[in-house]
Scaffold this motif. Sequence first.
Motif, PDB file in Angstrom:
ATOM      1  N   ILE A   3       0.816  -1.209   0.000  1.00 35.09           N
ATOM      2  CA  ILE A   3       0.000   0.000   0.000  1.00 35.09           C
ATOM      3  C   ILE A   3       0.851   1.261   0.000  1.00 35.09           C
ATOM      4  CG2 ILE A   3      -0.221  -0.009   2.536  1.00 35.09           C
ATOM      5  CD1 ILE A   3      -3.027   1.168   2.197  1.00 35.09           C
ATOM      6  N   TRP A   4       2.111   1.169   0.449  1.00 36.49           N
ATOM      7  CA  TRP A   4       2.942   2.376   0.526  1.00 36.49           C
ATOM      8  C   TRP A   4       4.408   2.007   0.650  1.00 36.49           C
ATOM      9  CZ3 TRP A   4       2.243   6.782  -1.353  1.00 36.49           C
ATOM     10  CH2 TRP A   4       2.908   7.934  -0.906  1.00 36.49           C
ATOM     11  N   ALA A   5       5.264   2.956   0.281  1.00 40.70           N
ATOM     12  CA  ALA A   5       6.713   2.835   0.461  1.00 40.70           C
ATOM     13  C   ALA A   5       7.239   4.183   0.931  1.00 40.70           C
ATOM     14  CB  ALA A   5       7.395   2.444  -0.847  1.00 40.70           C
ATOM     15  N   ASP A   6       8.184   4.155   1.852  1.00 36.48           N
ATOM     16  CA  ASP A   6       8.785   5.404   2.308  1.00 36.48           C
ATOM     17  C   ASP A   6      10.163   5.147   2.896  1.00 36.48           C
ATOM     18  OD1 ASP A   6       8.170   4.300   4.778  1.00 36.48           O
ATOM     19  OD2 ASP A   6       6.608   5.757   5.264  1.00 36.48           O
ATOM     20  N   SER A   7      10.843   6.230   3.259  1.00 34.51           N
ATOM     21  CA  SER A   7      12.180   6.100   3.827  1.00 34.51           C
ATOM     22  C   SER A   7      12.430   7.236   4.802  1.00 34.51           C
ATOM     23  CB  SER A   7      13.255   6.109   2.731  1.00 34.51           C
ATOM     24  OG  SER A   7      13.356   7.379   2.121  1.00 34.51           O
ATOM     25  N   VAL A   8      13.447   7.049   5.620  1.00 41.16           N
ATOM     26  CA  VAL A   8      13.889   8.054   6.581  1.00 41.16           C
ATOM     27  C   VAL A   8      15.224   8.601   6.084  1.00 41.16           C
ATOM     28  CG1 VAL A   8      14.601   8.453   8.966  1.00 41.16           C
ATOM     29  CG2 VAL A   8      12.700   6.906   8.475  1.00 41.16           C
ATOM     30  N   THR A   9      15.328   9.929   6.026  1.00 38.47           N
ATOM     31  CA  THR A   9      16.505  10.540   5.419  1.00 38.47           C
ATOM     32  C   THR A   9      17.249  11.443   6.389  1.00 38.47           C
ATOM     33  OG1 THR A   9      17.260  12.045   3.664  1.00 38.47           O
ATOM     34  CG2 THR A   9      15.045  12.406   4.511  1.00 38.47           C
ATOM     35  N   SER A  10      18.554  11.524   6.206  1.00 30.30           N
ATOM     36  CA  SER A  10      19.381  12.451   6.976  1.00 30.30           C
ATOM     37  C   SER A  10      19.526  13.800   6.276  1.00 30.30           C
ATOM     38  CB  SER A  10      20.777  11.854   7.195  1.00 30.30           C
ATOM     39  OG  SER A  10      21.392  11.563   5.941  1.00 30.30           O
ATOM     40  N   ASP A  11      18.989  13.902   5.047  1.00 30.25           N
ATOM     41  CA  ASP A  11      19.101  15.153   4.284  1.00 30.25           C
ATOM     42  C   ASP A  11      17.839  15.321   3.442  1.00 30.25           C
ATOM     43  OD1 ASP A  11      19.767  17.343   2.694  1.00 30.25           O
ATOM     44  OD2 ASP A  11      21.874  16.754   2.551  1.00 30.25           O
ATOM     45  N   ILE A  65       9.051  10.433   2.211  1.00 30.17           N
ATOM     46  CA  ILE A  65      10.257  10.435   3.036  1.00 30.17           C
ATOM     47  C   ILE A  65      10.037  11.365   4.228  1.00 30.17           C
ATOM     48  CG2 ILE A  65      11.877   9.886   1.194  1.00 30.17           C
ATOM     49  CD1 ILE A  65      12.641  12.828   1.067  1.00 30.17           C
ATOM     50  N   MET A  66      10.789  11.118   5.272  1.00 32.47           N
ATOM     51  CA  MET A  66      10.740  11.995   6.439  1.00 32.47           C
ATOM     52  C   MET A  66      12.136  12.135   7.029  1.00 32.47           C
ATOM     53  SD  MET A  66       9.084   9.607   9.443  1.00 32.47           S
ATOM     54  CE  MET A  66       9.434  10.853  10.695  1.00 32.47           C
ATOM     55  N   PRO A  67      12.426  13.260   7.685  1.00 26.44           N
ATOM     56  CA  PRO A  67      13.733  13.426   8.318  1.00 26.44           C
ATOM     57  C   PRO A  67      13.927  12.435   9.455  1.00 26.44           C
ATOM     58  CG  PRO A  67      12.588  15.532   8.109  1.00 26.44           C
ATOM     59  CD  PRO A  67      11.592  14.460   7.803  1.00 26.44           C
ATOM     60  N   CYS A  68      15.168  12.058   9.705  1.00 26.94           N
ATOM     61  CA  CYS A  68      15.485  11.139  10.793  1.00 26.94           C
ATOM     62  C   CYS A  68      15.123  11.761  12.139  1.00 26.94           C
ATOM     63  CB  CYS A  68      16.980  10.823  10.816  1.00 26.94           C
ATOM     64  SG  CYS A  68      17.561   9.750   9.518  1.00 26.94           S
ATOM     65  N   GLY A  84      18.275  10.018  17.193  1.00 26.92           N
ATOM     66  CA  GLY A  84      18.649   8.655  17.545  1.00 26.92           C
ATOM     67  C   GLY A  84      18.385   7.621  16.475  1.00 26.92           C
ATOM     68  N   MET A  85      17.801   8.020  15.353  1.00 27.91           N
ATOM     69  CA  MET A  85      17.494   7.077  14.280  1.00 27.91           C
ATOM     70  C   MET A  85      18.464   7.283  13.128  1.00 27.91           C
ATOM     71  SD  MET A  85      13.920   6.448  12.165  1.00 27.91           S
ATOM     72  CE  MET A  85      13.051   5.864  13.627  1.00 27.91           C
ATOM     73  N   SER A  86      18.819   6.202  12.459  1.00 27.48           N
ATOM     74  CA  SER A  86      19.700   6.273  11.294  1.00 27.48           C
ATOM     75  C   SER A  86      18.862   6.350  10.019  1.00 27.48           C
ATOM     76  CB  SER A  86      20.598   5.030  11.232  1.00 27.48           C
ATOM     77  OG  SER A  86      21.405   4.930  12.383  1.00 27.48           O
ATOM     78  N   PRO A  87      19.415   6.908   8.936  1.00 27.26           N
ATOM     79  CA  PRO A  87      18.672   6.946   7.679  1.00 27.26           C
ATOM     80  C   PRO A  87      18.416   5.540   7.152  1.00 27.26           C
ATOM     81  CG  PRO A  87      20.938   7.666   7.350  1.00 27.26           C
ATOM     82  CD  PRO A  87      20.725   7.565   8.830  1.00 27.26           C
ATOM     83  N   SER A  88      17.380   5.409   6.361  1.00 30.53           N
ATOM     84  CA  SER A  88      17.021   4.107   5.801  1.00 30.53           C
ATOM     85  C   SER A  88      18.094   3.626   4.827  1.00 30.53           C
ATOM     86  CB  SER A  88      15.688   4.208   5.050  1.00 30.53           C
ATOM     87  OG  SER A  88      14.655   4.658   5.883  1.00 30.53           O
ATOM     88  N   LYS A  89      18.399   2.336   4.885  1.00 28.11           N
ATOM     89  CA  LYS A  89      19.303   1.753   3.893  1.00 28.11           C
ATOM     90  C   LYS A  89      18.580   1.536   2.572  1.00 28.11           C
ATOM     91  CE  LYS A  89      22.245  -0.516   7.326  1.00 28.11           C
ATOM     92  NZ  LYS A  89      22.775  -1.814   7.836  1.00 28.11           N
TER      93      LYS A  89
END
Length: 268
Positions: A10-18, A63-66, A69-74
Motif C-alpha cells: 500500500i505504501w513505500a517510504d524512507s527516513v533521510t538524513s538530508d 520520506i521523512m527526516p530522521c 537517535g534514528m539512522s537513515p534508511s538503507k
Amino acid sequence: MTSIALGAPIWADSVTSDLRADTAFYEGLFGWASEDSGEEFGNYTTFGIPDGSPGAGRPVMGIMPCPPGMSPSKSWNLHFKVASCEAATDQAVRLGAVLEDGPGEVSGMLRYSMLTDPNGAPFGLVEALDPTTGFGAWGEPNTVSWAEYHYDGAPADAMRFYAALLGWNVTTPPWEDPSNPRPYAALSPDGGGEEFGGCHAAAGFEKDLPPQWSVMVAVDDAEAVCARAKEFGGSVAAEPMEVPGLLVAGVAAPSGTVVSIHSQRPWE
C-alpha cells in the motif's frame, strides 16, 4: 487512485538524513512533485506524479527526516494493507515477527505498525482509515511496480510467514525449472489480485546481506537513470544487470538510501 487489495503493498517510504537533498534528487530523477506536510507532521514529504491537482499529484512514496537517535534508511520501507492494524500486528508477533514501532495513528488517515519478520527483514502494516491512503499510481513509468525479497534458502519457506499473516498466494511460475530445488515464489493477494512481487533465492553478493524487501521503480531506461542519478547528487549502488527480459539496477539518494529500478531491455 489505484485499487489496493488487502495484503498487497500500500505504501513505500524512507527516513533521510538530508530531506532537502533527497527531495531534489527524487524530483529530478523521476520527475516527481513533492508536498511537505509541515513541522506538525515531522515534515513528512509525499512524492507524486504531477496531474495538475494541488499538492504532489498521484502519490508514489514518501520520506521523512530522521528523528533523534534514528539512522537513515538503507532502502525504502515497504508497507502492506490490512483490515485491522491491531489484529494484524498481534498475529504477526504470534507468527514470530518483532514489533519495532506502533501501532499508531496518523491524523485520521491510517493506522500503522513497523515490524521485522522472522528472518529479520523490516516491513510495515497499514490500515487505511481514509480511502485515498496509499499508492495513487502503480506499475507506470516512474512509479513503484514490484516488490522483491531475497532469501538464502527456499523462497517458499520465507514466504510462509506472509501467507499466514496476509493471505498471500505463493506460487511457482510456469517458467521456473522443475528441477530447481529453490524455485522462485510469485506473490499475489488472496481473492484473485494481480501479482505484485516475488521472492528469489539469494545469489552472489546477496548471500552476504540479510533477507530484505527491495522496492522497485519502473523506468524507461535503467542505464540512463543511473547516469542521471550522479547528476542529481546521488550514486549508482548497483550497475545495470540483465535478468530475463529486464535490466535492473540500484541508485542511491544523497543520504545513501538505495532504491531498485528496472526497465525493459532496449533490444526487446
